[in-house]
Design an enzyme around this catalytic site. Structure first.
Site, PDB file in Angstrom:
ATOM      1  N   GLU A 223      -0.573   4.787  -0.644  1.00  0.00           N
ATOM      2  CA  GLU A 223      -1.408   5.973  -0.926  1.00  0.00           C
ATOM      3  C   GLU A 223      -0.571   7.238  -0.800  1.00  0.00           C
ATOM      4  O   GLU A 223       0.227   7.381   0.124  1.00  0.00           O
ATOM      5  CB  GLU A 223      -2.574   6.033   0.065  1.00  0.00           C
ATOM      6  CG  GLU A 223      -3.668   5.040  -0.277  1.00  0.00           C
ATOM      7  CD  GLU A 223      -4.727   4.973   0.805  1.00  0.00           C
ATOM      8  OE1 GLU A 223      -4.522   5.524   1.892  1.00  0.00           O
ATOM      9  OE2 GLU A 223      -5.773   4.346   0.544  1.00  0.00           O
TER      10      GLU A 223
ATOM     11  N   THR B 198      -3.919   5.368 -22.039  1.00  0.00           N
ATOM     12  CA  THR B 198      -3.800   4.028 -21.462  1.00  0.00           C
ATOM     13  C   THR B 198      -2.362   3.594 -21.745  1.00  0.00           C
ATOM     14  O   THR B 198      -1.647   4.246 -22.512  1.00  0.00           O
ATOM     15  CB  THR B 198      -4.756   3.023 -22.133  1.00  0.00           C
ATOM     16  OG1 THR B 198      -4.542   3.076 -23.544  1.00  0.00           O
ATOM     17  CG2 THR B 198      -6.209   3.337 -21.850  1.00  0.00           C
TER      18      THR B 198
ATOM     19  N   LYS C 189      -2.077  -0.310 -25.010  1.00  0.00           N
ATOM     20  CA  LYS C 189      -2.442  -0.431 -26.432  1.00  0.00           C
ATOM     21  C   LYS C 189      -1.157  -0.371 -27.258  1.00  0.00           C
ATOM     22  O   LYS C 189      -0.290  -1.214 -27.071  1.00  0.00           O
ATOM     23  CB  LYS C 189      -3.450   0.657 -26.795  1.00  0.00           C
ATOM     24  CG  LYS C 189      -4.753   0.546 -25.973  1.00  0.00           C
ATOM     25  CD  LYS C 189      -5.804   1.522 -26.467  1.00  0.00           C
ATOM     26  CE  LYS C 189      -7.144   1.314 -25.802  1.00  0.00           C
ATOM     27  NZ  LYS C 189      -7.298   1.957 -24.505  1.00  0.00           N
TER      28      LYS C 189
ATOM     29  N   TYR D 223       0.846  -1.198   0.000  1.00  0.00           N
ATOM     30  CA  TYR D 223       0.000   0.000   0.000  1.00  0.00           C
ATOM     31  C   TYR D 223       0.874   1.237   0.000  1.00  0.00           C
ATOM     32  O   TYR D 223       1.835   1.318   0.769  1.00  0.00           O
ATOM     33  CB  TYR D 223      -0.896   0.021   1.259  1.00  0.00           C
ATOM     34  CG  TYR D 223      -2.349  -0.143   0.889  1.00  0.00           C
ATOM     35  CD1 TYR D 223      -2.987   0.854   0.141  1.00  0.00           C
ATOM     36  CD2 TYR D 223      -3.071  -1.263   1.246  1.00  0.00           C
ATOM     37  CE1 TYR D 223      -4.316   0.707  -0.230  1.00  0.00           C
ATOM     38  CE2 TYR D 223      -4.397  -1.416   0.870  1.00  0.00           C
ATOM     39  CZ  TYR D 223      -5.008  -0.433   0.132  1.00  0.00           C
ATOM     40  OH  TYR D 223      -6.313  -0.565  -0.244  1.00  0.00           O
TER      41      TYR D 223
ATOM     42  N   ASP E 277      -6.597  12.659 -25.458  1.00  0.00           N
ATOM     43  CA  ASP E 277      -6.573  11.287 -24.958  1.00  0.00           C
ATOM     44  C   ASP E 277      -5.889  10.462 -26.045  1.00  0.00           C
ATOM     45  O   ASP E 277      -6.510  10.102 -27.040  1.00  0.00           O
ATOM     46  CB  ASP E 277      -8.006  10.813 -24.702  1.00  0.00           C
ATOM     47  CG  ASP E 277      -8.062   9.344 -24.306  1.00  0.00           C
ATOM     48  OD1 ASP E 277      -7.015   8.667 -24.347  1.00  0.00           O
ATOM     49  OD2 ASP E 277      -9.161   8.874 -23.959  1.00  0.00           O
TER      50      ASP E 277
ATOM     51  N   ARG F  29      -1.717  -3.118 -18.352  1.00  0.00           N
ATOM     52  CA  ARG F  29      -3.005  -2.418 -18.362  1.00  0.00           C
ATOM     53  C   ARG F  29      -2.990  -1.311 -17.307  1.00  0.00           C
ATOM     54  O   ARG F  29      -2.875  -1.603 -16.119  1.00  0.00           O
ATOM     55  CB  ARG F  29      -4.091  -3.453 -18.047  1.00  0.00           C
ATOM     56  CG  ARG F  29      -5.504  -3.054 -18.286  1.00  0.00           C
ATOM     57  CD  ARG F  29      -6.364  -4.293 -18.440  1.00  0.00           C
ATOM     58  NE  ARG F  29      -6.072  -4.924 -19.711  1.00  0.00           N
ATOM     59  CZ  ARG F  29      -6.601  -4.575 -20.878  1.00  0.00           C
ATOM     60  NH1 ARG F  29      -7.495  -3.614 -20.935  1.00  0.00           N
ATOM     61  NH2 ARG F  29      -6.254  -5.178 -21.997  1.00  0.00           N
TER      62      ARG F  29
HETATM   63  N1  PLP Z   1      -9.557   6.404 -24.211  1.00  0.00           N
HETATM   64  C1  PLP Z   1      -9.580   5.859 -25.427  1.00  0.00           C
HETATM   65  C2  PLP Z   1      -9.345   6.734 -26.614  1.00  0.00           C
HETATM   66  C3  PLP Z   1      -9.807   4.499 -25.577  1.00  0.00           C
HETATM   67  O1  PLP Z   1      -9.864   3.958 -26.792  1.00  0.00           O
HETATM   68  C4  PLP Z   1     -10.004   3.707 -24.416  1.00  0.00           C
HETATM   69  C5  PLP Z   1     -10.229   2.252 -24.496  1.00  0.00           C
HETATM   70  O2  PLP Z   1     -10.352   1.629 -25.454  1.00  0.00           O
HETATM   71  C6  PLP Z   1      -9.993   4.333 -23.180  1.00  0.00           C
HETATM   72  C7  PLP Z   1      -9.760   5.680 -23.104  1.00  0.00           C
HETATM   73  C8  PLP Z   1     -10.333   3.598 -21.916  1.00  0.00           C
HETATM   74  O3  PLP Z   1      -9.384   2.823 -21.450  1.00  0.00           O
HETATM   75  P1  PLP Z   1      -9.707   1.693 -20.363  1.00  0.00           P
HETATM   76  O4  PLP Z   1     -10.433   0.634 -21.096  1.00  0.00           O
HETATM   77  O5  PLP Z   1      -8.351   1.325 -19.916  1.00  0.00           O
HETATM   78  O6  PLP Z   1     -10.529   2.333 -19.295  1.00  0.00           O
END
Ligand code: PLP
Length: 433
Positions: free
Chosen positions: A53, A232, A235, A51, A206, A241
Site C-alpha cells: 500500500e 485498461t 485490450k 502487500y 478513456d 488485465r
Molecule cells: N473504458 C472503456 C472505454 C471500456 O471499453 C472498458 C471495458 O470494456 C472499460 C473502460 C472498463 O474496463 P474494465 O472492464 O477493465 O473495468
C-alpha cells in the site's frame, strides 16, 4: 510443491478447456486480446504475495525494495510507451482495471453530484462514463455524479460535436469524457478541448480500447489535448488485465492532479496494489516500445479496414461507413435480424463476437448490431486475406440466421478454416496439446 493439475484437477481442467476454446475459435471481441507468455509469467509470479500500500518510497509495509523498483520501472515504461515527457506527465499504474481507474479520476477531481458528460452507452460509450436510463441510474458514476450524455449524429454515425457543445453550454459539466467501447472513429480532441475550455471543464480521454494504437501512433494522440488519460491494459495494448491513469503534472483548474489522483487510488478507493499485474504491465510496456509492436498495431488497423471493406462489399451497413481503428460496428437492422441471434449462431461455429446496440436502436435489450474487432486474431498472425475470409463467414452466419436454414457450424468451408486456425501459428501462448 504440486502443480495445479495435481493440486486441483477441477480448476486445472476448466483452464485447459478455456485454453482450448481460445485456441480453436475465431476471437473477434474488440476488447480482447492474447497477451504474451512473458506477461503471463510475471502475472503468475510471487509478486502476488506482497502487500505494498502506498507509492514507491512511501509504503505502509516493509520489504518493498524490489516492488518499488518494479513500480518505478513500470511508470517509466508507461510514460515512454506513450511518448510522454516525465516533467509534464505522471502516471499511476495501480488501478485494478478500467472502471475503477475512471471512478478514481472522478472522485479525485469532482465533488459528489458534480456534473459530467460522456458518450451515451447505446451510442458506443462505456458504463463507467455515467450510463443511466430514464428509470434507473445504472452505473456508480451516474449514482454519485450527475450525468448528461452526448450522442452520435444518427445520420453519420459520428459524434455530434455541435450537440455536445450546445448541451455543455447549458449543462456546464465539470468533466467531459472522450473515449468509447464501440466507436470506430477517432475522437476530435481539438474540438472537445475547445468545448471543455469554453465551459471550464476538465477533459479526460478513456483510451481503453485504442491504447495500443495510441502507443504505436496509428491513431490521433489524446495526450496533446487532454488533462487526464485513463486506460485498461488488456485490450489493444495486449497486457495483463489492469488499468492506468495518466495525469498532467501542472495544476489544472487549481487542482494538483498528481496528488488528487494518487490519493483517490490509495487510500481513496483501493488497498494494496496487484504487484503481479504491475509486473506483467511492465513487460507489456517494454514490448509496446518495439518496432514489432508498431507493425502489429498497423496490421490491426489494416485488417480491420479489410474486414469493413469486405462487409460493405457484401452489402452491410457499417456504422459511420467504415473504421479508423480496430473495430467495426455492423448495423443488422436493415436485414431484419438482431445482434443477439447472430452472436448466438456464430458462437456455435466458434466465431466469438458480441451483440452491440447501434445508433437508433429502440431498446438496449435488443441490440441491432454486432461489434467486430481485429486485435486478437492479428496477434495470431492473421492478415487482410484472413480478415476477408472472416467477413465471408460472418456473412454466412448472418444469412443462416435470417434463413433459419440450419447451423453455420455445418459449413464445410468453415470447418476447413477452423482447422487452419487450429494449425496456424499461436506465437504468444502455449499450444494446446
Ligand atoms: N473504458 C472503456 C472505454 C471500456 O471499453 C472498458 C471495458 O470494456 C472499460 C473502460 C472498463 O474496463 P474494465 O472492464 O477493465 O473495468
Amino acid at each position: 510443491e504440486h502443480g495445479l493439475s495435481d493440486a486441483d484437477p477441477e480448476v486445472s481442467s476448466i483452464i485447459s478447456k478455456e485454453k482450448e476454446r481460445q485456441f480453436k475459435s475465431l476471437e473477434l471481441i474488440a476488447s480482447e486480446n492474447f497477451t504474451s507468455r512473458a506477461v503471463m509469467e510475471a502475472v503468475g509470479s510471487c509478486l502476488t504475495n506482497k502487500y505494498s500500500e502506498g507509492l514507491p518510497g512511501k509504503r505502509y509495509y516493509g520489504g518493498n525494495e524490489y516492488i518499488d523498483e518494479l513500480e518505478i520501472l513500470c511508470q517509466k515504461r508507461a510514460l515512454a510507451a506513450f511518448h510522454l515527457d516525465e516533467k509534464k506527465w505522471g502516471v499511476n499504474v495501480q488501478p485494478l482495471s478500467g472502471s475503477p481507474a475512471n471512478f478514481e479520476v472522478y472522485t479525485a477531481i469532482l465533488n459528489p453530484h458534480d456534473r459530467i458528460m460522456g458518450l451515451d452507452l447505446p451510442h458506443g460509450g462505456h458504463l463507467s462514463h455515467g450510463f443511466m436510463t430514464p428509470k434507473r441510474r445504472v452505473s456508480g458514476t451516474s449514482i454519485y455524479f450527475e450525468s448528461m450524455p452526448y450522442r452520435l449524429d444518427e445520420s453519420t454515425g459520428l459524434v455530434d460535436y455541435d450537440m455536445l457543445e450546445t448541451t455543455a453550454t447549458l449543462f456546464r459539466p465539470k468533466l467531459i469524457i472522450a473515449g468509447a467501447s464501440a466507436y470506430p472513429r477517432d475522437f476530435d480532441y481539438p474540438r472537445m478541448r475547445k468545448i471543455a475550455d469554453a465551459v471550464g471543464a476538465f477533459l479526460m480521454m478513456d483510451m481503453a480500447h485504442i491504447s495500443g494504437l495510441v502507443a504505436a501512433s496509428v491513431v490521433a494522440d489524446p495526450f496533446e489535448y487532454c488533462d487526464i488519460v485513463t486506460t485498461t491494459t488488456h485490450k489493444s495494448l495486449r497486457g495483463p488485465r489492469g488499468g492506468m491513469i495518466f495525469f498532467k503534472k501542472d495544476p489544472i483548474h487549481g487542482v494538483d492532479l498528481e496528488s488528487a489522483i494518487n490519493n483517490a487510488v490509495f487510500p481513496g478507493l483501493q488497498g494494496g496494489p496487484h504487484n503481479h499485474t504491475i509486473g506483467g504491465l511492465a513487460v507489456c510496456l517494454k514490448h509496446a516500445q518495439s518496432p514489432e509492436f508498431k507493425a502489429y498495431q498497423n496490421q490491426v488497423v489494416s485488417n480491420c479496414r479489410a474486414l469493413a471493406n469486405r462487409l460493405v462489399e457484401l452489402g452491410y451497413t457499417v456504422v459511420s461507413g467504415g473504421s479508423d481503428n480496430h473495430l467495426v460496428l455492423v448495423d443488422l437492422r436493415p436485414l431484419g435480424v438482431d445482434g443477439a441471434r447472430v452472436e448466438k449462431i456464430l458462437d456455435m461455429a466458434s466465431i466469438t463476437l458480441n451483440k452491440n446496440s447501434v445508433p437508433g436502436d429502440k431498446s438496449a435489450l435488443v441490440p441491432g448490431g454486432i461489434r467486430i474487432g481485429s486485435p486478437a486474431m492479428t496477434t495470431r498472425g492473421f492478415k487482410e486475406k484472413e480478415f476477408v475470409a472472416i467477413a465471408d463467414f460472418i456473412h454466412e452466419g448472418v444469412q443462416i440466421t435470417i434463413d433459419a436454414k440450419g447451423l453455420v457450424s455445418g459449413s464445410s468451408k468453415l470447418q476447413e478454416f477452423l482447422k487452419f486456425v487450429a494449425s496456424s501459428e499461436f506465437p504468444l501462448i502455449d499450444k494446446v496439446s
